[in-house]
Design an enzyme around this catalytic site. Structure first.
Site, PDB file in Angstrom:
ATOM      1  N   ARG A 159      -8.927   2.264  -6.656  1.00 21.43           N
ATOM      2  CA  ARG A 159     -10.023   1.864  -7.545  1.00 21.43           C
ATOM      3  C   ARG A 159      -9.768   2.432  -8.945  1.00 21.43           C
ATOM      4  O   ARG A 159      -9.176   3.509  -9.092  1.00 21.43           O
ATOM      5  CB  ARG A 159     -11.369   2.406  -7.031  1.00 21.43           C
ATOM      6  CG  ARG A 159     -11.950   1.617  -5.853  1.00 21.43           C
ATOM      7  CD  ARG A 159     -12.369   0.210  -6.252  1.00 21.43           C
ATOM      8  NE  ARG A 159     -12.901  -0.583  -5.152  1.00 21.43           N
ATOM      9  CZ  ARG A 159     -12.226  -1.478  -4.442  1.00 21.43           C
ATOM     10  NH1 ARG A 159     -10.937  -1.695  -4.683  1.00 21.43           N
ATOM     11  NH2 ARG A 159     -12.817  -2.178  -3.499  1.00 21.43           N
TER      12      ARG A 159
ATOM     13  N   HIS B 195      -6.392  -7.156  -9.879  1.00 23.95           N
ATOM     14  CA  HIS B 195      -7.022  -6.818  -8.590  1.00 23.95           C
ATOM     15  C   HIS B 195      -6.616  -7.832  -7.502  1.00 23.95           C
ATOM     16  O   HIS B 195      -7.472  -8.474  -6.891  1.00 23.95           O
ATOM     17  CB  HIS B 195      -8.559  -6.753  -8.727  1.00 23.95           C
ATOM     18  CG  HIS B 195      -9.190  -5.929  -7.638  1.00 23.95           C
ATOM     19  ND1 HIS B 195     -10.300  -5.156  -7.834  1.00 23.95           N
ATOM     20  CD2 HIS B 195      -8.857  -5.763  -6.318  1.00 23.95           C
ATOM     21  CE1 HIS B 195     -10.628  -4.558  -6.701  1.00 23.95           C
ATOM     22  NE2 HIS B 195      -9.759  -4.906  -5.771  1.00 23.95           N
TER      23      HIS B 195
HETATM   24  P1  NAP Z   1      -9.647   4.295   4.573  1.00 24.90           P
HETATM   25  O1  NAP Z   1      -9.076   3.759   5.825  1.00 24.90           O
HETATM   26  O2  NAP Z   1     -11.060   4.735   4.562  1.00 24.90           O
HETATM   27  O3  NAP Z   1      -8.714   5.524   4.143  1.00 24.90           O
HETATM   28  C1  NAP Z   1      -9.042   6.348   3.092  1.00 24.90           C
HETATM   29  C2  NAP Z   1      -8.031   7.483   3.029  1.00 24.90           C
HETATM   30  O4  NAP Z   1      -8.363   8.306   1.896  1.00 24.90           O
HETATM   31  C3  NAP Z   1      -8.088   8.391   4.264  1.00 24.90           C
HETATM   32  O5  NAP Z   1      -6.802   8.836   4.615  1.00 24.90           O
HETATM   33  C4  NAP Z   1      -8.942   9.563   3.776  1.00 24.90           C
HETATM   34  O6  NAP Z   1      -8.688  10.792   4.430  1.00 24.90           O
HETATM   35  C5  NAP Z   1      -8.509   9.653   2.329  1.00 24.90           C
HETATM   36  N1  NAP Z   1      -9.526  10.342   1.525  1.00 24.90           N
HETATM   37  C6  NAP Z   1     -10.804   9.980   1.289  1.00 24.90           C
HETATM   38  N2  NAP Z   1     -11.427  10.913   0.547  1.00 24.90           N
HETATM   39  C7  NAP Z   1     -10.515  11.881   0.305  1.00 24.90           C
HETATM   40  C8  NAP Z   1     -10.557  13.117  -0.371  1.00 24.90           C
HETATM   41  N3  NAP Z   1     -11.659  13.559  -0.969  1.00 24.90           N
HETATM   42  N4  NAP Z   1      -9.431  13.865  -0.399  1.00 24.90           N
HETATM   43  C9  NAP Z   1      -8.306  13.455   0.229  1.00 24.90           C
HETATM   44  N5  NAP Z   1      -8.198  12.283   0.902  1.00 24.90           N
HETATM   45  C10 NAP Z   1      -9.298  11.519   0.937  1.00 24.90           C
HETATM   46  O7  NAP Z   1      -9.495   3.271   3.365  1.00 24.90           O
HETATM   47  P2  NAP Z   1      -8.453   2.064   3.253  1.00 24.90           P
HETATM   48  O8  NAP Z   1      -8.916   0.916   4.064  1.00 24.90           O
HETATM   49  O9  NAP Z   1      -7.085   2.609   3.458  1.00 24.90           O
HETATM   50  O10 NAP Z   1      -8.663   1.626   1.717  1.00 24.90           O
HETATM   51  C11 NAP Z   1      -8.457   2.546   0.654  1.00 24.90           C
HETATM   52  C12 NAP Z   1      -9.005   1.945  -0.614  1.00 24.90           C
HETATM   53  O11 NAP Z   1      -8.149   0.905  -1.088  1.00 24.90           O
HETATM   54  C13 NAP Z   1     -10.346   1.226  -0.468  1.00 24.90           C
HETATM   55  O12 NAP Z   1     -11.412   2.153  -0.466  1.00 24.90           O
HETATM   56  C14 NAP Z   1     -10.379   0.325  -1.674  1.00 24.90           C
HETATM   57  O13 NAP Z   1     -10.982   1.003  -2.755  1.00 24.90           O
HETATM   58  C15 NAP Z   1      -8.894   0.092  -1.987  1.00 24.90           C
HETATM   59  N6  NAP Z   1      -8.517  -1.317  -1.808  1.00 24.90           N
HETATM   60  C16 NAP Z   1      -7.980  -1.991  -2.862  1.00 24.90           C
HETATM   61  C17 NAP Z   1      -7.580  -3.298  -2.716  1.00 24.90           C
HETATM   62  C18 NAP Z   1      -6.916  -4.036  -3.848  1.00 24.90           C
HETATM   63  O14 NAP Z   1      -6.742  -5.260  -3.770  1.00 24.90           O
HETATM   64  N7  NAP Z   1      -6.491  -3.365  -4.894  1.00 24.90           N
HETATM   65  C19 NAP Z   1      -7.747  -3.944  -1.482  1.00 24.90           C
HETATM   66  C20 NAP Z   1      -8.312  -3.245  -0.438  1.00 24.90           C
HETATM   67  C21 NAP Z   1      -8.688  -1.922  -0.601  1.00 24.90           C
HETATM   68  P3  NAP Z   1      -8.984  10.980   5.994  1.00 24.90           P
HETATM   69  O15 NAP Z   1      -7.940  10.135   6.688  1.00 24.90           O
HETATM   70  O16 NAP Z   1      -8.771  12.427   6.218  1.00 24.90           O
HETATM   71  O17 NAP Z   1     -10.373  10.520   6.255  1.00 24.90           O
END
Ligand code: NAP
Length: 311
Positions: free
Chosen positions: A226, A274
């Site tokens: 993000r 995006h």
């Molecule tokens: P997810 O499965 O919820 O994984 C989030 C990861 O971030 C987890 O490993 C989590 O740690 C870690 N995390 C969260 N807060 C943290 C902190 N304070 N310190 C350290 N690590 C932290 O999310 P996801 O599905 O992989 O997606 C990630 C993000 O990608 C989404 O939230 C979205 O914003 C973005 N996204 C972008 C696009 C695009 O087209 N650009 C598309 C889809 C998603 P833990 O494993 O320990 O919980």
């Protein structure tokens, strides 16, 4: 609660029927505060440049909200949401797209492909040899549904991967770190840094003047998480000084990125609109239908969001 229903209607109906769910009606008339609504499928809708704030309290029989996207920051602080929120986990569609996009841009930066694609000036620079993956360290912030497969694919090619998450992880072949000291170690080793964190109060502006200064000189950044993960003024300063060699950015604090924004003009910034990982209708309809079936049967599907945690 999505303006994408026209694209989903046929495919989602078919998938619901295939799951044995027959007695349903799909409607995008969100103004009907209807007792009939059991599930809301959500994607952000922007009207007059403002994202609509949704009131879920009107739906007395709401069982769950299913987000079409993986990012769920729109829901944080929405006190009207009392039922489970399920984020999109679509391994064959969304996840694969993210892996492809991150792989493509990592290899592009690693091999310095822009030099050849953008700089065709008639000079035969045969002495500048491409490096190999084994000699390159990459940091991945976020080891969740997206960060983990991205890390594993990059590892497969040979890169040395430092991953960072909130909780301790053990992923074969990845140097997994967590906590403040872990972040420092990841940053200090990241010649290319990939951001795949959700936006939360703890991750907002995680890349700032201080954290950027920990990256090796001439490191490169890829942000597919993000826009608010990065403090723009600090990144721009570091791009101008050359401490950061390149930033490839898919997400921004304001989207669409305003025409006058420096990111459009800086020669060492690549802007993509995006598009790193879209949610394909076909694969995500299967996920939605399967999640709705689970919910009807009283089971919680994958992707239940912990709103207290913020992701
Ligand atoms: P997810 O499965 O919820 O994984 C989030 C990861 O971030 C987890 O490993 C989590 O740690 C870690 N995390 C969260 N807060 C943290 C902190 N304070 N310190 C350290 N690590 C932290 O999310 P996801 O599905 O992989 O997606 C990630 C993000 O990608 C989404 O939230 C979205 O914003 C973005 N996204 C972008 C696009 C695009 O087209 N650009 C598309 C889809 C998603 P833990 O494993 O320990 O919980």
């Amino acid at each position: 609660m999505s303006d994408l229903l026209p694209y989903y209607k046929e495919t989602l109906s078919r998938e619901l029927v295939q799951k044995g769910i027959k007695n349903f009606k799909l409607s995008d008339n969100g103004d009907n505060s209807s007792e009939e609504v059991n599930f809301i499928i959500y994607s952000p809708v922007i009207k007059n440049r403002v994202k609509l704030n949704r009131d879920f309290s009107r739906f007395k029989n709401l069982k769950a909200v299913l987000s079409l996207y993986a990012g769920i920051e729109d829901f944080i602080g929405n006190k009207t949401l009392k039922c489970p929120l399920i984020k999109m986990i679509d391994k064959t569609g969304l996840t694969n797209s993210m892996v492809e996009w991150c792989l493509a841009h990592t290899l592009r930066l690693h091999l310095g492909l822009d030099r050849h694609i953008l700089g065709q000036d008639g000079i035969w620079r045969h002495k500048v040899k491409p490096p190999i993956a084994r000699d390159r360290s990459i940091g991945v912030l976020g080891l969740g549904e997206l960060g983990r497969p991205v890390s594993l694919f990059l590892k497969k090619i040979g890169f040395k991967i430092f991953g960072w998450s909130r909780t301790r992880k053990n992923i074969k072949g990845i140097i997994c770190l967590h906590g403040t000291n872990g972040l420092k170690e990841v940053l200090q080793n990241s010649e290319i840094l990939i951001l795949l964190l959700p936006l939360t109060k703890d991750t907002k502006f995680i890349l700032n003047n201080h954290s950027l200064s920990l990256l090796p000189r001439r490191s490169q950044i890829i942000n597919a998480g993000r826009g608010e993960l990065i403090e723009d003024t600090s990144l721009i300063k570091n791009l101008r000084s050359g401490h950061i060699l390149n930033a490839t950015l898919d997400v921004f604090q304001q989207e669409p990125l305003p025409r006058e924004h420096p990111y459009w003009i800086l020669p060492n910034v690549t802007v993509t609109p995006h598009i790193a990982a879209d949610t394909p209708v076909e694969s995500s309809s299967k996920v939605l239908a399967s999640n709705i079936k689970d919910l009807i049967e009283g089971k919680l599907p994958n992707g239940v969001v912990d709103l207290n945690k913020g992701y």
